[in-house]
Design a protein around this motif. Structure first.
Motif, PDB file in Angstrom:
ATOM      1  N   TRP A  85      -6.093 -52.558  21.727  1.00  0.00           N
ATOM      2  CA  TRP A  85      -5.532 -51.649  20.976  1.00  0.00           C
ATOM      3  C   TRP A  85      -4.122 -51.680  20.528  1.00  0.00           C
ATOM      4  O   TRP A  85      -3.920 -51.500  19.172  1.00  0.00           O
ATOM      5  N   PRO A  86      -3.144 -52.266  21.100  1.00  0.00           N
ATOM      6  CA  PRO A  86      -1.753 -52.636  20.469  1.00  0.00           C
ATOM      7  C   PRO A  86      -1.933 -53.566  19.349  1.00  0.00           C
ATOM      8  O   PRO A  86      -0.980 -53.748  18.610  1.00  0.00           O
ATOM      9  N   TYR A 118      -4.666 -53.921  17.192  1.00  0.00           N
ATOM     10  CA  TYR A 118      -5.447 -53.419  16.123  1.00  0.00           C
ATOM     11  C   TYR A 118      -4.772 -52.152  15.647  1.00  0.00           C
ATOM     12  O   TYR A 118      -4.869 -51.788  14.417  1.00  0.00           O
ATOM     13  N   GLN A 119      -3.966 -51.531  16.469  1.00  0.00           N
ATOM     14  CA  GLN A 119      -3.415 -50.230  15.844  1.00  0.00           C
ATOM     15  C   GLN A 119      -2.534 -50.075  14.768  1.00  0.00           C
ATOM     16  O   GLN A 119      -2.658 -49.554  13.977  1.00  0.00           O
ATOM     17  N   PRO A 120      -1.587 -51.207  14.756  1.00  0.00           N
ATOM     18  CA  PRO A 120      -0.922 -51.120  13.588  1.00  0.00           C
ATOM     19  C   PRO A 120      -1.351 -51.924  12.322  1.00  0.00           C
ATOM     20  O   PRO A 120      -1.232 -51.473  11.298  1.00  0.00           O
ATOM     21  N   LEU A 121      -2.406 -52.757  12.689  1.00  0.00           N
ATOM     22  CA  LEU A 121      -3.191 -53.299  11.476  1.00  0.00           C
ATOM     23  C   LEU A 121      -4.016 -52.450  10.724  1.00  0.00           C
ATOM     24  O   LEU A 121      -4.118 -52.025   9.707  1.00  0.00           O
ATOM     25  N   THR A 146      -3.783 -49.141  10.961  1.00  0.00           N
ATOM     26  CA  THR A 146      -2.867 -47.978  10.541  1.00  0.00           C
ATOM     27  C   THR A 146      -2.404 -48.032   9.028  1.00  0.00           C
ATOM     28  O   THR A 146      -2.114 -47.513   8.055  1.00  0.00           O
ATOM     29  N   LYS A 147      -1.851 -49.653   9.106  1.00  0.00           N
ATOM     30  CA  LYS A 147      -1.465 -50.120   7.872  1.00  0.00           C
ATOM     31  C   LYS A 147      -2.359 -50.081   6.696  1.00  0.00           C
ATOM     32  O   LYS A 147      -2.487 -49.593   5.532  1.00  0.00           O
ATOM     33  N   SER A 192      -3.638 -46.758   5.727  1.00  0.00           N
ATOM     34  CA  SER A 192      -2.454 -46.005   4.790  1.00  0.00           C
ATOM     35  C   SER A 192      -2.499 -46.568   3.467  1.00  0.00           C
ATOM     36  O   SER A 192      -2.295 -45.707   2.347  1.00  0.00           O
ATOM     37  N   GLU A 193      -2.694 -47.795   3.264  1.00  0.00           N
ATOM     38  CA  GLU A 193      -2.772 -48.535   1.954  1.00  0.00           C
ATOM     39  C   GLU A 193      -4.004 -48.165   1.156  1.00  0.00           C
ATOM     40  O   GLU A 193      -3.891 -47.898  -0.185  1.00  0.00           O
ATOM     41  N   THR A 197      -6.245 -59.648  12.179  1.00  0.00           N
ATOM     42  CA  THR A 197      -5.718 -59.393  10.823  1.00  0.00           C
ATOM     43  C   THR A 197      -6.786 -59.281   9.859  1.00  0.00           C
ATOM     44  O   THR A 197      -6.654 -58.268   9.063  1.00  0.00           O
ATOM     45  N   CYS A 203     -11.197 -51.333   7.649  1.00  0.00           N
ATOM     46  CA  CYS A 203     -10.611 -50.448   6.771  1.00  0.00           C
ATOM     47  C   CYS A 203     -11.479 -50.254   5.521  1.00  0.00           C
ATOM     48  O   CYS A 203     -11.377 -49.034   4.823  1.00  0.00           O
TER      49      CYS A 203
END
Length: 310
Positions: free
Chosen positions: A14-15, A17-20, A22-23, A26-27, A281, A288
């Protein structure tokens, strides 16, 4: 109204994949809610690994798609509670890693590296290997991973034959299919690479009969799935010398038990399921993109044919 996305995988991922995710989301311009816990009847998409604990999809009534974080889907494709579309993971990071591993081990066999590494006994044997154009390599399985590996080997000059259950057409590769095609492909292969999916139809693709088709001294490389090979038949062929060597990265039971005959066999190389793995990554980019496609009404990428199992 936000798109609800459930991340269902091992907690330690989770820590990562979560920022990847989210980015990427959002994009893509999406309004979303990404979490590891959501009410099942509110989930639109599941970013999913089979070992994350979610097995019963019955309560997920508005699920639009399950997006696998794994390339292999054999542990979920037959889940009768899953009626939403299922997409497997195909990402360029995983493909690149697999291609590098396969090419490395094919070159190892082709160039006779093991012999030169171990023969440090003062004996000068100037026997150069043939050129790649004279080496016949067969790739069993021409999906995304098999096609990439076959093309990389062909680019190095190897004489590459590919085999798949259904007909394929890949520039620079002799493509065969069906039972007759398999027999022809194996009968001339000096090095065989297995990159088939794990399905009932592919289990024991290499067995006593098909191993006997290979030229004496042929080498086998399996970074695909453990059940593709009949282990007892392979050991027997190695013991008689019909098969020269096998490099195995995947097994029916993992980790491979310490008392398994493969560990001690002089003509077997065991690697611990490292041929390739999902790269967060690049995998996050695939997840997404599929969510963006789903929300835009576009076809999902890499959908699994539940009848075929891949």
């Amino acid at each position: 109204m936000p798109v609800n996305i459930l991340f269902s995988a091992r907690p330690e991922l989770w820590p990562v994949y979560q920022p990847l995710l989210t980015k990427g989301l959002s994009e893509a311009g999406l309004d979303f809610n990404l979490a590891t816990e959501l009410a099942p009847d509110q989930v639109d998409y599941a970013a999913y690994a089979p070992n994350g604990g979610l097995l019963d999809f019955t309560p997920y009534s508005r699920l639009k798609a399950v997006l696998s974080l794994w390339a292999g889907v054999e542990t979920i494709a037959g889940n009768t509670t899953l009626t939403a579309p299922l997409a497997r993971m195909v990402d360029h990071g995983l493909t690149q890693g697999m291609t590098e591993w396969v090419v490395g081990h094919v070159l190892r066999y082709h160039l006779g590296m093991d012999r030169h590494i171990t023969a440090q006994d003062g004996v000068w044997i100037p026997d150069a290997p043939p050129l790649a154009t004279e080496r016949r390599v067969c790739v069993l399985g021409l999906g995304a991973l098999g096609e990439a590996a076959a093309q990389a080997l062909a680019a190095l000059g190897f004489n590459v034959t590919g085999w798949s259950r259904s007909a394929k057409d890949i520039p620079g590769i002799t493509c065969l299919h069906g039972d007759d095609g398999l027999q022809h492909a194996l009968s001339r292969a000096e090095i065989v690479v297995l990159l088939l999916p794990d399905t009932p139809a592919t289990e024991n693709t290499l067995n006593a009969d098909t191993l006997a088709l290979l030229p004496k001294g042929a080498c086998i490389i399996n970074p695909g799935r453990g059940p593709l090979i009949d282990d007892e038949a392979l050991l027997a062929a190695l013991n008689t010398g019909h098969i020269g060597h096998a490099t195995l990265d995947v097994f029916r039971v993992e980790p491979l038990p310490a008392d398994h005959p493969y560990w001690a066999h002089p003509n077997v190389t065991v690697t611990p399921h490292i041929a390739s793995e999902t790269r967060p990554t690049t995998a996050a980019q695939v997840i997404c993109e599929n969510i963006r496609r789903g929300e835009a009404g576009e076809p999902f990428l890499h959908l699994v044919d539940r009848n075929l199992g891949y």
